[in-house]
Motif scaffolding. Structure first.
Motif, PDB file in Angstrom:
ATOM      1  N   ALA A 155       0.841  -1.198   0.000  1.00  0.00           N
ATOM      2  CA  ALA A 155       0.000   0.000   0.000  1.00  0.00           C
ATOM      3  C   ALA A 155       0.876   1.248   0.000  1.00  0.00           C
ATOM      4  CB  ALA A 155      -0.928  -0.013   1.212  1.00  0.00           C
ATOM      5  N   ALA A 156       1.930   1.208   0.804  1.00  0.00           N
ATOM      6  CA  ALA A 156       2.923   2.286   0.855  1.00  0.00           C
ATOM      7  C   ALA A 156       4.301   1.635   0.882  1.00  0.00           C
ATOM      8  CB  ALA A 156       2.712   3.143   2.095  1.00  0.00           C
ATOM      9  N   ILE A 157       5.278   2.284   0.273  1.00  0.00           N
ATOM     10  CA  ILE A 157       6.621   1.701   0.179  1.00  0.00           C
ATOM     11  C   ILE A 157       7.258   1.656   1.566  1.00  0.00           C
ATOM     12  CG2 ILE A 157       8.908   1.944  -0.839  1.00  0.00           C
ATOM     13  CD1 ILE A 157       7.533   3.459  -3.168  1.00  0.00           C
ATOM     14  N   PRO A 158       7.569   0.475   2.090  1.00  0.00           N
ATOM     15  CA  PRO A 158       8.134   0.369   3.446  1.00  0.00           C
ATOM     16  C   PRO A 158       9.532   0.991   3.523  1.00  0.00           C
ATOM     17  CG  PRO A 158       7.219  -1.737   2.725  1.00  0.00           C
ATOM     18  CD  PRO A 158       7.303  -0.861   1.511  1.00  0.00           C
ATOM     19  N   ALA A 159       9.731   1.834   4.522  1.00  0.00           N
ATOM     20  CA  ALA A 159      11.033   2.488   4.692  1.00  0.00           C
ATOM     21  C   ALA A 159      12.132   1.464   4.928  1.00  0.00           C
ATOM     22  CB  ALA A 159      10.961   3.469   5.869  1.00  0.00           C
ATOM     23  N   ARG A 160      11.801   0.349   5.602  1.00  0.00           N
ATOM     24  CA  ARG A 160      12.827  -0.649   5.896  1.00  0.00           C
ATOM     25  C   ARG A 160      13.416  -1.237   4.611  1.00  0.00           C
ATOM     26  NH1 ARG A 160      11.681  -3.974   9.766  1.00  0.00           N
ATOM     27  NH2 ARG A 160      12.530  -5.941   9.052  1.00  0.00           N
ATOM     28  N   PHE A 161      12.578  -1.397   3.577  1.00  0.00           N
ATOM     29  CA  PHE A 161      13.093  -1.936   2.308  1.00  0.00           C
ATOM     30  C   PHE A 161      14.094  -0.962   1.685  1.00  0.00           C
ATOM     31  CE2 PHE A 161       8.998  -4.588   1.298  1.00  0.00           C
ATOM     32  CZ  PHE A 161       9.175  -5.284   2.476  1.00  0.00           C
ATOM     33  N   VAL A 162      13.763   0.300   1.698  1.00  0.00           N
ATOM     34  CA  VAL A 162      14.638   1.318   1.115  1.00  0.00           C
ATOM     35  C   VAL A 162      15.961   1.382   1.880  1.00  0.00           C
ATOM     36  CG1 VAL A 162      14.871   3.761   0.523  1.00  0.00           C
ATOM     37  CG2 VAL A 162      12.650   2.625   0.289  1.00  0.00           C
ATOM     38  N   ALA A 207       2.156  -9.964   2.103  1.00  0.00           N
ATOM     39  CA  ALA A 207       1.604 -10.135   3.453  1.00  0.00           C
ATOM     40  C   ALA A 207       2.265  -9.137   4.405  1.00  0.00           C
ATOM     41  CB  ALA A 207       1.856 -11.556   3.943  1.00  0.00           C
ATOM     42  N   GLY A 208       1.428  -8.372   5.094  1.00  0.00           N
ATOM     43  CA  GLY A 208       1.939  -7.356   6.008  1.00  0.00           C
ATOM     44  C   GLY A 208       2.016  -5.977   5.399  1.00  0.00           C
ATOM     45  N   ALA A 209       1.742  -5.872   4.105  1.00  0.00           N
ATOM     46  CA  ALA A 209       1.846  -4.573   3.425  1.00  0.00           C
ATOM     47  C   ALA A 209       0.512  -4.134   2.832  1.00  0.00           C
ATOM     48  CB  ALA A 209       2.891  -4.636   2.312  1.00  0.00           C
ATOM     49  N   GLU A 210      -0.571  -4.755   3.292  1.00  0.00           N
ATOM     50  CA  GLU A 210      -1.898  -4.408   2.801  1.00  0.00           C
ATOM     51  C   GLU A 210      -2.318  -3.031   3.310  1.00  0.00           C
ATOM     52  OE1 GLU A 210      -1.168  -6.902   4.824  1.00  0.00           O
ATOM     53  OE2 GLU A 210      -1.677  -8.827   3.918  1.00  0.00           O
ATOM     54  N   PRO A 211      -3.323  -2.418   2.672  1.00  0.00           N
ATOM     55  CA  PRO A 211      -3.813  -1.118   3.163  1.00  0.00           C
ATOM     56  C   PRO A 211      -4.414  -1.274   4.560  1.00  0.00           C
ATOM     57  CG  PRO A 211      -4.673  -1.617   0.967  1.00  0.00           C
ATOM     58  CD  PRO A 211      -4.017  -2.856   1.463  1.00  0.00           C
ATOM     59  N   VAL A 212      -4.250  -0.259   5.362  1.00  0.00           N
ATOM     60  CA  VAL A 212      -4.888  -0.246   6.679  1.00  0.00           C
ATOM     61  C   VAL A 212      -6.377   0.002   6.463  1.00  0.00           C
ATOM     62  CG1 VAL A 212      -5.018   0.939   8.890  1.00  0.00           C
ATOM     63  CG2 VAL A 212      -2.800   0.625   7.768  1.00  0.00           C
ATOM     64  N   PRO A 213      -7.240  -0.843   7.034  1.00  0.00           N
ATOM     65  CA  PRO A 213      -8.690  -0.653   6.821  1.00  0.00           C
ATOM     66  C   PRO A 213      -9.135   0.748   7.275  1.00  0.00           C
ATOM     67  CG  PRO A 213      -8.250  -2.767   7.870  1.00  0.00           C
ATOM     68  CD  PRO A 213      -6.943  -2.017   7.869  1.00  0.00           C
ATOM     69  N   ALA A 214      -9.933   1.380   6.449  1.00  0.00           N
ATOM     70  CA  ALA A 214     -10.439   2.713   6.789  1.00  0.00           C
ATOM     71  C   ALA A 214     -11.461   2.605   7.915  1.00  0.00           C
ATOM     72  CB  ALA A 214     -11.063   3.360   5.561  1.00  0.00           C
ATOM     73  N   PHE A 215     -11.378   3.517   8.850  1.00  0.00           N
ATOM     74  CA  PHE A 215     -12.342   3.522   9.968  1.00  0.00           C
ATOM     75  C   PHE A 215     -13.599   4.276   9.538  1.00  0.00           C
ATOM     76  CE2 PHE A 215     -14.179   5.559  13.748  1.00  0.00           C
ATOM     77  CZ  PHE A 215     -14.429   4.435  14.520  1.00  0.00           C
ATOM     78  N   THR A 216     -14.712   3.612   9.675  1.00  0.00           N
ATOM     79  CA  THR A 216     -15.959   4.281   9.317  1.00  0.00           C
ATOM     80  C   THR A 216     -16.941   4.186  10.479  1.00  0.00           C
ATOM     81  OG1 THR A 216     -16.788   2.207   8.350  1.00  0.00           O
ATOM     82  CG2 THR A 216     -15.731   3.766   6.847  1.00  0.00           C
ATOM     83  N   LEU A 217     -17.760   5.198  10.616  1.00  0.00           N
ATOM     84  CA  LEU A 217     -18.770   5.218  11.675  1.00  0.00           C
ATOM     85  C   LEU A 217     -19.983   4.392  11.262  1.00  0.00           C
ATOM     86  CD1 LEU A 217     -18.620   9.011  12.597  1.00  0.00           C
ATOM     87  CD2 LEU A 217     -17.730   7.096  13.940  1.00  0.00           C
TER      88      LEU A 217
END
Length: 217
Positions: A155-162, A207-217
């Protein structure tokens, strides 16, 4: 009916990969000579050169040949480069990288897939590639690499990989939100990082790099 894998391999290169602007001679030669059918399950050997992703177990899949070709051309490893592959899967792309680079370290979070991939590499005489059973978000290489290939989307480029890139190194990764993801080449420079957009595609998440689920009311 027996399958002419040599012809299928040639057709893959000429009808799928090359038309997608993969023109580097070393990359094309690697794809044209490495038996992709040796890296898929027996039941799927007839689809080894099809323009589709192929399952390898545990919900993982091999990339389409065109995407593998574009990843190899973007990274363009040389015989002086050390390469890290994140998500080895079947070991096919590991083998391609091994043909092009000085050494390859590949990690795969499923131990059975890692063991099978290592066996396939050995069967093809590729001795400069090692597959380790490890999770990319719990593992630390303790060293840097000249090139990194990420086999699943993030979802976002992990800083650890860079951070695992040597100065001047580059990382191939598909990032963003499905279905409109972007393949990119991240360059580590003396001034930080530069992200080069390559093309749009879609790929299952690492695995582990999926988007964080959006919080909805």
């Amino acid at each position: 009916m027996s399958i002419d894998f040599a012809r299928a391999r040639e057709n893959m290169v000429e009808q799928q990969v090359r038309p997608w602007d993969v023109l580097d001679v070393r990359v094309l030669d690697t794809l044209a000579t490495l038996p992709r059918e040796a890296f898929v399950a027996d039941a799927l050997r007839g689809l080894a050169y099809a323009d589709t992703a192929l399952p390898v177990g545990h919900g993982e899949a091999m990339m389409k040949p065109v995407l593998e070709g574009r990843a190899l051309q973007a990274l363009l490893p040389t015989d002086a480069d050390s390469v890290l592959e994140i998500g080895a899967g079947s070991g096919y792309l590991t083998a391609c990288l091994g043909r092009l680079a000085r050494e390859v370290v590949a990690i795969e979070r499923h131990a059975d897939l890692a063991e099978a991939a290592q066996a396939r590499l050995a069967a093809q005489g590729i001795g400069n590639a090692t597959v380790l059973a490890a999770d990319a978000f719990a593992w630390n290489p303790g060293r840097g690499f000249d090139a990194i290939c990420v086999g699943g989307a993030v979802a976002a480029i992990p800083a650890r990989f860079v951070e695992w890139l040597n100065p001047g190194g580059r990382l191939f990764v598909v990032h963003g939100l499905a279905p409109a993801m972007e393949a990119a080449l991240v360059h580590r420079t003396v001034n930080g990082t530069r992200v080069e957009s390559l093309f749009e595609t879609d790929l299952p998440y690492l695995a582990g790099a999926e988007p964080v689920p959006a919080f909805t009311l």
